[in-house]
Motif scaffolding. Structure first.
Motif, mmCIF file in Angstrom:
data_model
loop_
_atom_site.group_PDB
_atom_site.id
_atom_site.type_symbol
_atom_site.label_atom_id
_atom_site.label_comp_id
_atom_site.label_asym_id
_atom_site.label_seq_id
_atom_site.Cartn_x
_atom_site.Cartn_y
_atom_site.Cartn_z
ATOM 1 N N LEU A 156 -4.607 -0.028 2.087
ATOM 2 C CA LEU A 156 -4.760 1.032 1.084
ATOM 3 C C LEU A 156 -5.401 2.266 1.711
ATOM 4 C CD1 LEU A 156 -5.954 -1.031 -2.027
ATOM 5 C CD2 LEU A 156 -3.767 0.184 -1.807
ATOM 6 N N ARG A 200 -3.933 7.120 -6.828
ATOM 7 C CA ARG A 200 -4.978 7.679 -5.959
ATOM 8 C C ARG A 200 -6.040 6.660 -5.606
ATOM 9 N NH1 ARG A 200 -6.413 12.978 -6.332
ATOM 10 N NH2 ARG A 200 -7.905 12.365 -4.697
ATOM 11 N N THR A 246 2.309 1.801 -3.419
ATOM 12 C CA THR A 246 1.239 2.229 -4.318
ATOM 13 C C THR A 246 1.006 3.729 -4.178
ATOM 14 O OG1 THR A 246 0.181 0.044 -4.254
ATOM 15 C CG2 THR A 246 -1.200 1.898 -4.886
ATOM 16 N N ARG A 247 0.957 4.197 -2.933
ATOM 17 C CA ARG A 247 0.737 5.628 -2.676
ATOM 18 C C ARG A 247 1.898 6.467 -3.200
ATOM 19 N NH1 ARG A 247 -1.947 9.181 0.911
ATOM 20 N NH2 ARG A 247 -1.255 11.270 0.310
ATOM 21 N N GLY A 300 -4.359 9.285 5.812
ATOM 22 C CA GLY A 300 -3.761 8.037 6.270
ATOM 23 C C GLY A 300 -3.911 7.876 7.759
ATOM 24 N N TYR A 343 -8.930 8.008 6.085
ATOM 25 C CA TYR A 343 -8.782 8.462 4.700
ATOM 26 C C TYR A 343 -8.848 9.989 4.627
ATOM 27 C CZ TYR A 343 -9.742 9.124 -0.273
ATOM 28 O OH TYR A 343 -9.696 9.549 -1.581
ATOM 29 N N MET A 354 -3.154 4.271 3.885
ATOM 30 C CA MET A 354 -2.192 5.115 3.187
ATOM 31 C C MET A 354 -2.856 6.170 2.301
ATOM 32 S SD MET A 354 0.640 4.397 4.388
ATOM 33 C CE MET A 354 1.456 5.617 3.375
ATOM 34 N N GLY A 355 -4.163 6.340 2.460
ATOM 35 C CA GLY A 355 -4.835 7.392 1.724
ATOM 36 C C GLY A 355 -5.161 7.049 0.286
ATOM 37 N N VAL A 356 -5.168 5.744 -0.044
ATOM 38 C CA VAL A 356 -5.559 5.287 -1.377
ATOM 39 C C VAL A 356 -6.957 4.693 -1.266
ATOM 40 C CG1 VAL A 356 -5.033 3.739 -3.312
ATOM 41 C CG2 VAL A 356 -3.171 4.785 -2.001
ATOM 42 N N ALA A 407 0.825 -1.212 0.000
ATOM 43 C CA ALA A 407 0.000 0.000 0.000
ATOM 44 C C ALA A 407 0.857 1.259 0.000
ATOM 45 C CB ALA A 407 -0.927 -0.004 1.215
ATOM 46 N N LYS A 408 1.916 1.252 0.792
ATOM 47 C CA LYS A 408 2.788 2.438 0.842
ATOM 48 C C LYS A 408 3.411 2.725 -0.521
ATOM 49 C CE LYS A 408 4.210 2.099 5.709
ATOM 50 N NZ LYS A 408 5.337 1.788 6.616
#
Length: 914
Positions: free
Chosen positions: A828, A813, A807-808, A901, A897, A831-833, A804-805
């Protein structure tokens, strides 16, 4: 609502002359209703709610929802759950400590005291993921591998030593000690936890979350625990509740006993297949039935360990006499045993004969029906009966476009009874390669077992299968059998106790004689730390693109995980690992065909050397309490090399720009006291379009770093030679490596590219093919947001926070998939995704996506838990609009979110800004 609405449940009990206070479940039932048939796992959750009731994070309605669950076997109520402790391993633990260190730096930059950032719950980190099988098959392999490990990982270990002295409530088990789950089972787990509070001793269930998905192993000890992402674990240790919907609980009834010659591994592979087929993702599994009375705790732990493989949050076994027997064997003191029995019986957590709780659904297995099995070639739920292995591999070859030749000698294999020479010739293939290794010439064929590893907590925690492996080695040695020269053999137990009892049973010498010398105490091959194969072997495989095999006593066999050149990987019991090392190839039916030729010139079959249950039981009697007490007496001390590591005595870590292992991540750069407004996604490009069952191994590999990959180039630019690359897993403290490694698995398949395997994509504006990392950086320079599109079960496998990290950090997004595995979905969000789900019946195929489309997402600022958002997909052919389900399932997740995160939320809360 006032706190008067919460029932007063505090009671006392006596055990071994000690008085304990506890929150009584029977007392709660007087106010909330009967809980007699509530599953024991949910009783543990109910006790947790009683203990933390404050009418804010925990209200009476939360408790009532747990009680009312019995009516329908399900609930849509969200609760906040606070585990007693947190368990980490070093791959996931290092980035966790990096994040804590980063939070301290961020707090300092905001003008606050960095020492305010500390674990509030006890944390144990066990260094077990870093030893690699560089040396093997000789008496000095263990010593040599440990020396290499300490040198290779000095920066990481120095950092962990700093964390050990800088943070309160944080303990580290040094390298060369054991695997975290086995250490947890044999030493750390208490079943009932205690702490001093308000001048009295409070007793409550031992519960935990861990940064490794196989944390579930502790469920075999009646301890409720499961794996979460590293970021979620960090929040838990910083006092935040784990937000969860009250789960469905699937009851799995066990009856009967295993037959002669059948192992706990065979049982767990059967259970895994049954539960994965049934569908238990996101659910608790609770084992019950009178078959438990004859199921040793080590066998229970083996089944509990593989909950991630059958997809469940956990696989729980209740407390009973067998629990106490195991705790006594492993050196827990009498006072603890007395407390466990008294507390479990007082709370209705003790297993009684004939227990039949209410469950959401049930399955049943008569253990007399279990047969010898393996699982593979690339998923742990794909069980293959031992008798069907030959045909299973043939199917792999056919699917790989390489049908096996049909020779007259090959026809003999269907009959059995021929000489070993005849067998070896019968599975020769046009792509077989002649190899000369250390002066010995042989032919390497498809199906060759190039790795045979007794490894992983799943099985090395179980004395019966370990002793069986040793006894089989002894009998094979007596018959004159030897390991084939192309097989890389290794023995990596989960604790030093295994070494003690193998030696006491007199079988370690026999294992050594077949090349199964001790290589380290750690996960090794099971997590991709198998080390290199001999150069001539690797060259032969690579030259002919040979489809070869590994056989390991582990729990994971995903593509590219064990070794990048080994396409098929088979999970098996330790004695079968030894057997396949002797056979040298998986293209044999070991139930009918010989392993090889004995010293008398006669064929030797598996049945000739398989130990009886009586022989195994006699050998297991060598295991005694003093072994556990001796090995765990100084479990946190480490050797002289560990003790000699010097670390600065500072609250805030002093980052070094020169380090290739530990770097200050950018997650908190520019963070203010208030979160920024959430913006919709406009005109995003698709970074990758992926299929079904994409694992966190595919997204964030833990194995070898290829020299020509973005991560490999980064290291070489900094003067690191390929021989010193170590692994992705060991470098998780460096975000520069990890973001370059995201989607870099050698077996990942991006559907935007035809026939290309590996971490590549198409940069849509230019049409160029390039590494996913390179494309993401170009998109960032162009100011273009990104999305990932995927199929079903996205993010299966390990609780890998860097999936996840990374990906971010690549600029993604949102992910749009058909369905998600629980932990990765949560990560996800952490991590704000945003994880989005296709509407029922829609998919990338039904929409005809090619990867060239631009995607826009509206409504992110007005999200509600489980709500929908508008997704517009634009291409040269026009626009399509769909209502995607937002998989932010709870109010807490939405709050995380909104803050960008979970760690941002926690940090702001700890300094009073949230």
């Amino acid at each position: 609502m006032s706190t008067d609405s919460i029932p007063d449940t505090l009671q006392t009990l006596e055990a071994a002359g000690n008085t304990y206070h506890y929150h009584s479940l029977p007392k709660a039932a007087e106010a909330l209703g009967s809980i007699d048939r509530l599953p024991k796992t949910l009783k543990i959750l109910l006790e947790n709610q009683l203990r933390f009731a404050d009418d804010e994070s925990v209200a009476r309605e939360d408790m009532q929802a747990l009680v009312d669950w019995q009516q329908e076997g399900r609930s849509d109520r969200e609760i906040g759950y606070r585990p007693a402790r947190v368990l980490m391993q070093d791959f996931t633990g290092v980035p966790g400590v990096v994040d804590l260190a980063s939070m301290r730096a961020a707090v300092e930059s905001l003008g606050e005291d960095p020492a305010r950032i500390n674990p509030l719950s006890p944390v144990d980190l066990v260094i077990d993921h870093s030893v690699m099988v560089d040396k093997f098959g000789n008496p000095t392999a263990f010593k040599d591998n440990v020396a290499i490990e300490m040198e290779r990982n000095h920066e990481r270990y120095e950092f962990l030593r700093w964390g050990q002295q800088a943070f309160d409530n944080f303990r580290v088990v040094p390298p060369g000690t054991g695997i975290c789950h086995q250490v947890n089972l044999e030493y750390l787990g208490k079943t009932v936890w205690t702490k001093e509070q308000d001048g009295r001793t409070l007793a409550y269930p031992d519960t935990l979350v861990g940064t490794d998905s196989h944390t579930t192993m502790i469920n075999g000890l009646g301890v409720l625990g499961w794996g979460v992402g590293g970021i979620e674990a960090e929040a838990a240790m910083l006092g935040q509740p784990v937000s969860m919907l009250i789960p469905e609980v699937v009851g799995f009834k066990l009856t009967g006993k295993l037959r002669e010659g059948i192992t706990a591994t065979d049982l767990v592979l059967t259970v895994t297949q049954m539960l994965r087929n049934h569908g238990v993702v996101g659910k608790f599994v609770e084992f019950y039935g009178d078959g438990l009375k004859d199921l040793p705790l080590a066998d229970r732990a083996t089944i509990a360990n593989m909950a991630p493989e059958y997809g469940a949050t956990c696989g729980f076994f209740p407390v009973d006499d067998e629990t106490l027997t195991y705790m006594r064997l492993t050196g827990r003191d009498d006072a603890q045993l007395a407390l466990v029995e008294a507390y479990s019986k007082a709370q209705g957590l003790w297993r009684e004969p004939g227990d039949e709780p209410v469950f959401s659904d049930t399955l049943a297995l008569d253990m007399t029906e279990v047969e010898a099995s393996l699982a593979g070639p690339k998923r742990p739920q794909d069980r293959v009966a031992l008798k069907d292995m030959k045909s299973a591999f043939s199917k792999v070859m056919e699917d790989d476009g390489k049908p096996l030749s049909t020779t007259e000698k090959g026809k003999l294999m269907s009959e059995g009874g021929q000489t070993a020479v005849g067998i070896e010739e019968s599975y020769e293939h046009a792509d077989s390669q002649d190899v000369d290794l250390d002066g010995e010439a042989f032919r390497l064929d498809p199906g060759a077992v190039v790795i045979a590893a007794i490894t992983s907590c799943t099985n090395t925690s179980n004395p019966s299968v370990m002793m069986a492996a040793g006894l089989l080695a002894r009998k094979a040695r007596e018959k004159g059998l030897s390991t084939k020269p192309w097989v890389k053999t290794s023995l990596a137990p989960g604790s030093k106790v295994v070494t003690d009892y193998l030696a006491a049973g007199g079988v370690q010498d026999d294992l050594n004689a077949l090349g199964f010398n001790l290589v380290g105490y750690g996960c090794t091959t099971c997590i991709g730390n198998s080390g290199p194969l001999a150069e001539p072997i690797e060259k032969a495989i690579d030259t002919a693109d040979l489809t070869v095999a590994s056989v390991l006593s582990g729990n994971r066999n995903f593509e590219g995980r064990v070794h990048p050149l080994v396409k098929t990987n088979w999970l098996a019991s330790p004695p079968l690992v030894v057997a396949y090392a002797l056979a040298g190839n998986v293209q044999l039916d070991l139930t009918r065909e010989p392993l090889g030729t004995g010293k008398d010139g006669e064929p030797i079959y598996l049945k000739d050397i398989w130990p009886s249950q009586a022989e195994i039981a006699e050998a297991v009697e060598q295991v005694n309490t003093e072994m556990f007490r001796k090995e765990y007496a100084e479990v946190f001390d480490g050797d002289e090399v560990w003790k000699a590591i010097e670390v600065p005595q500072s609250k805030v870590y002093q980052w070094s720009d020169d380090s290739t292992y530990i770097q200050h991540p950018p997650f908190f750069e520019g963070m203010g006291r208030e979160p920024d407004a959430i913006e919709d996604v406009k005109g995003a490009h698709i970074l990758a379009m992926l299929g079904d069952s994409v694992t966190t191994d595919h997204i964030s590999p833990a194995g070898a770093i290829k020299p020509d990959s973005p991560a490999g180039r980064y290291l070489q630019e900094r003067g690191v030679k390929p021989v010193d690359f170590n692994s992705y897993g060991s470098r998780r403290g460096n975000h520069e490596i990890m973001m370059r490694g995201t989607f870099a698995n050698v077996r990942i398949k991006n559907e935007m590219l035809d026939g290309v395997v590996g971490g590549e994509t198409r940069h849509v504006p230019s049409g160029e093919q390039m590494a996913i990392y390179d494309a993401a950086m170009r998109y960032q320079q162009e100011g273009t947001p990104l999305v990932v599109v995927a199929g079903k079960e996205y993010g299966t496998g390990s609780s890998r926070d860097w999936a996840a990290k990374g990906t971010r950090l690549l600029g993604v997004r949102a992910v749009l998939a058909e369905s998600y595995e629980r932990i990765h979905r949560s990560n996800l969000i952490g991590m704000g995704v945003v994880p989005l789900q296709f509407p029922q019946g829609e998919s990338r195929q039904s929409l005809g996506l090619t990867g060239d489309e631009r995607i826009s997402i509206e409504g992110l600022s007005e999200l509600t838990p489980g709500g929908k958002v508008k997704v517009t997909i634009a291409s040269d052919k026009g626009e399509k609009t769909l209502e995607a389900l937002c998989r932010i399932d709870t109010a807490n997740e939405l709050e995380y979110y909104r803050h960008g995160g979970i760690l941002h939320y926690v940090l702001r809360k700890m300094i009073g800004a949230a």
